[in-house]
Design a protein around this motif. Structure first.
Motif, PDB file in Angstrom:
ATOM      1  N   GLY A  22       0.788  -1.233   0.000  1.00 21.78           N
ATOM      2  CA  GLY A  22       0.000   0.000   0.000  1.00 21.78           C
ATOM      3  C   GLY A  22       0.814   1.273   0.000  1.00 21.78           C
ATOM      4  O   GLY A  22       0.243   2.370   0.024  1.00 21.78           O
TER       5      GLY A  22
ATOM      6  N   GLU B 242      -4.274   2.857  -5.059  1.00 21.58           N
ATOM      7  CA  GLU B 242      -5.483   2.037  -5.103  1.00 21.58           C
ATOM      8  C   GLU B 242      -5.356   0.850  -4.158  1.00 21.58           C
ATOM      9  O   GLU B 242      -6.319   0.496  -3.462  1.00 21.58           O
ATOM     10  CB  GLU B 242      -5.725   1.557  -6.536  1.00 21.58           C
ATOM     11  N   ASN B 243      -4.165   0.253  -4.114  1.00 16.69           N
ATOM     12  CA  ASN B 243      -3.934  -0.850  -3.169  1.00 16.69           C
ATOM     13  C   ASN B 243      -4.093  -0.371  -1.725  1.00 16.69           C
ATOM     14  O   ASN B 243      -4.654  -1.082  -0.882  1.00 16.69           O
ATOM     15  CB  ASN B 243      -2.530  -1.419  -3.366  1.00 16.69           C
TER      16      ASN B 243
ATOM     17  N   LYS C 214      -7.753  -0.173  -0.850  1.00 20.81           N
ATOM     18  CA  LYS C 214      -8.344  -1.502  -0.670  1.00 20.81           C
ATOM     19  C   LYS C 214      -7.971  -2.087   0.698  1.00 20.81           C
ATOM     20  O   LYS C 214      -8.834  -2.629   1.408  1.00 20.81           O
ATOM     21  CB  LYS C 214      -7.865  -2.439  -1.780  1.00 20.81           C
ATOM     22  N   ILE C 215      -6.689  -1.970   1.054  1.00 21.60           N
ATOM     23  CA  ILE C 215      -6.248  -2.483   2.350  1.00 21.60           C
ATOM     24  C   ILE C 215      -6.918  -1.709   3.478  1.00 21.60           C
ATOM     25  O   ILE C 215      -7.312  -2.283   4.506  1.00 21.60           O
ATOM     26  CB  ILE C 215      -4.711  -2.399   2.464  1.00 21.60           C
TER      27      ILE C 215
ATOM     28  N   THR D 166      -9.865  -0.380   3.426  1.00 25.86           N
ATOM     29  CA  THR D 166     -11.249  -0.842   3.535  1.00 25.86           C
ATOM     30  C   THR D 166     -11.335  -2.129   4.355  1.00 25.86           C
ATOM     31  O   THR D 166     -12.195  -2.264   5.241  1.00 25.86           O
ATOM     32  CB  THR D 166     -11.842  -1.076   2.137  1.00 25.86           C
ATOM     33  N   ALA D 167     -10.433  -3.064   4.081  1.00 29.92           N
ATOM     34  CA  ALA D 167     -10.403  -4.302   4.866  1.00 29.92           C
ATOM     35  C   ALA D 167     -10.081  -4.003   6.327  1.00 29.92           C
ATOM     36  O   ALA D 167     -10.648  -4.609   7.239  1.00 29.92           O
ATOM     37  CB  ALA D 167      -9.368  -5.264   4.285  1.00 29.92           C
TER      38      ALA D 167
ATOM     39  N   ALA E  62     -17.176  -0.208  -4.535  1.00 31.91           N
ATOM     40  CA  ALA E  62     -15.830  -0.197  -5.115  1.00 31.91           C
ATOM     41  C   ALA E  62     -15.306   1.210  -5.370  1.00 31.91           C
ATOM     42  O   ALA E  62     -14.107   1.397  -5.602  1.00 31.91           O
ATOM     43  CB  ALA E  62     -15.821  -0.997  -6.418  1.00 31.91           C
TER      44      ALA E  62
ATOM     45  N   LYS F 191     -14.753   3.365  -3.395  1.00 29.36           N
ATOM     46  CA  LYS F 191     -13.857   3.749  -2.304  1.00 29.36           C
ATOM     47  C   LYS F 191     -12.404   3.693  -2.734  1.00 29.36           C
ATOM     48  O   LYS F 191     -11.575   4.477  -2.262  1.00 29.36           O
ATOM     49  CB  LYS F 191     -14.092   2.824  -1.100  1.00 29.36           C
ATOM     50  N   TRP F 192     -12.062   2.766  -3.618  1.00 29.66           N
ATOM     51  CA  TRP F 192     -10.681   2.687  -4.108  1.00 29.66           C
ATOM     52  C   TRP F 192     -10.574   2.953  -5.610  1.00 29.66           C
ATOM     53  O   TRP F 192      -9.496   3.206  -6.101  1.00 29.66           O
ATOM     54  CB  TRP F 192     -10.082   1.320  -3.771  1.00 29.66           C
ATOM     55  N   ASP F 193     -11.683   2.921  -6.319  1.00 32.00           N
ATOM     56  CA  ASP F 193     -11.655   3.168  -7.764  1.00 32.00           C
ATOM     57  C   ASP F 193     -12.482   4.410  -8.083  1.00 32.00           C
ATOM     58  O   ASP F 193     -13.693   4.339  -8.262  1.00 32.00           O
ATOM     59  CB  ASP F 193     -12.207   1.942  -8.504  1.00 32.00           C
TER      60      ASP F 193
END
Length: 358
Positions: free
Chosen positions: A78, A96-97, A100-101, A103-104, A164, A166-168
């Motif tokens: 990230g 973007e990574n 995503k991380i 969000t998890a 999606a 949120k990261w895109d």
């Protein structure tokens, strides 16, 4: 984002990823050691273990382990530690990574805070017998679980539409609510439930008939369950003092460390009371218990009064009201030495002691 004049070679070369990676590894080790000692204590020293030991504690440990791993993933994939402008120039996919991380991480964080709190509250239910306190404990459990369901599931899934986005950010028509506000205010319910965890035992402890020293020890045991409030406050302040989305990969190091520490603090606090049987066993086998008892006895001899009856039996009584009895050994009637039915227990004396400062 920072303005163009800030993009100096020194600015782009800045990298603080080591703090986040070290924190992740450190808490993986610390939490694992604590959980191992907790299991040793409960399995080998405790008389019994409830369902929460076999279900909730393993889940809680797993969540803390995942949070530590996420810190490492933030660094490895990230781009955490470097400025976001660096990644916009060299590899925009890293940002973007990171999202995503992140969000998890939101899902795991809320669950990682909830489960150890429920463990602490179940411990209260196993101890408290007062009806009002038990009802209050059940209410706090319901609030903690409702908070997880509302914030950890509903808000996290719906704050960005579509999810999606949120990261895109290239998705047409996508939008998000105020993410930074959600990160900030999520700590408020945690702080409130922490306060409830701290104050729940007070009424029971106040009515407990024991020495002041023992009361203080029990109080300190209960207060460990509320130590997470310190990390919750620090996390709240951290999100108010840092504008995370102006430079997420750089400022995210500080906020993610706080997000890691808070649930781990709750987990460690939930394990500490359960480690008392192990500590007690170690003290007894090492002989420290005897030494402490002798010292404590010698310190209190001045506050005790000794009374002797005519048989030379010593009664040591501190201030207060006590009932004591003195019995003689078994006495057998003459001529019935082998007759168990003829054996009597003779009560020589019984005392009603009312010992006052006077």
């Amino acid at each position: 984002m920072s303005s163009a004049p800030d993009l100096s070679p020194e600015f782009l070369a800045a990298d603080v990823h080591g703090k986040l990676q070290d924190a992740g590894i450190a808490f993986i080790v610390i939490t694992t050691v604590i959980y191992f000692l907790f299991n040793v204590s409960r399995i080998s020293c405790a008389e019994r273990n409830g369902w929460e030991f076999w279900v909730l504690y393993p889940i809680s440990y797993f969540l803390q382990l995942v949070l530590g791993i996420i810190c490492i993933l933030f660094v490895q994939y990230g781009g955490a530690g470097r400025h976001a402008q660096y990644w916009l120039i060299h590899d925009p996919v890293v940002l973007e990574n990171f999202a995503k991380i992140q969000t998890a991480d939101e899902f795991i964080y809320v669950a990682g805070v909830t489960v150890p709190k429920v463990c602490i509250l179940i411990m209260y239910l196993n101890i408290f017998v007062e009806r009002k306190v038990r009802i209050a404990t059940w209410i706090v459990i319901a609030v903690v679980i409702a908070n997880w369901f509302i914030i950890g599931i509903i808000v996290t899934f719906t704050i960005c539409q579509p999810f999606a986005y949120k990261w895109d950010k290239s998705i047409p028509g996508g939008h998000c609510a105020d993410l930074l506000a959600s990160y900030r205010w999520i700590s408020i319910p945690n702080i409130l439930t922490d306060l409830a965890i701290i104050f729940l035992p007070f009424s029971t402890l106040y009515r407990l008939h024991t020495t002041r020293v023992r009361k203080i020890g029990i109080l300190l045991t209960f207060l460990t369950g509320g130590l997470g409030i310190i990390t919750a406050i620090l996390r709240l302040v951290g999100f108010f003092t840092l504008d995370l989305f102006s430079d997420p990969t750089f400022f995210g190091v500080e906020t993610q460390i706080l997000t890691l520490v808070e649930p781990n603090a709750y987990f460690i606090c939930s394990c500490l009371p359960g480690m008392r049987p192990l500590v007690r066993t170690v003290f007894e086998k090492s002989g420290l218990t005897t030494a402490v008892s002798r010292y404590y006895h010698s310190m209190r001899t001045g506050s005790r009064t000794t009374r002797h009856d005519q048989s030379g039996i010593s009664l040591e009584v501190p201030r207060g009201y006590y009932k004591a009895s003195v019995s003689a050994p078994k006495e057998t009637r003459p001529g019935s030495a082998n007759d168990d039915d003829a054996t009597l227990i003779r009560m020589d004396k019984s005392y009603q002691v009312a010992y006052s400062p006077v």
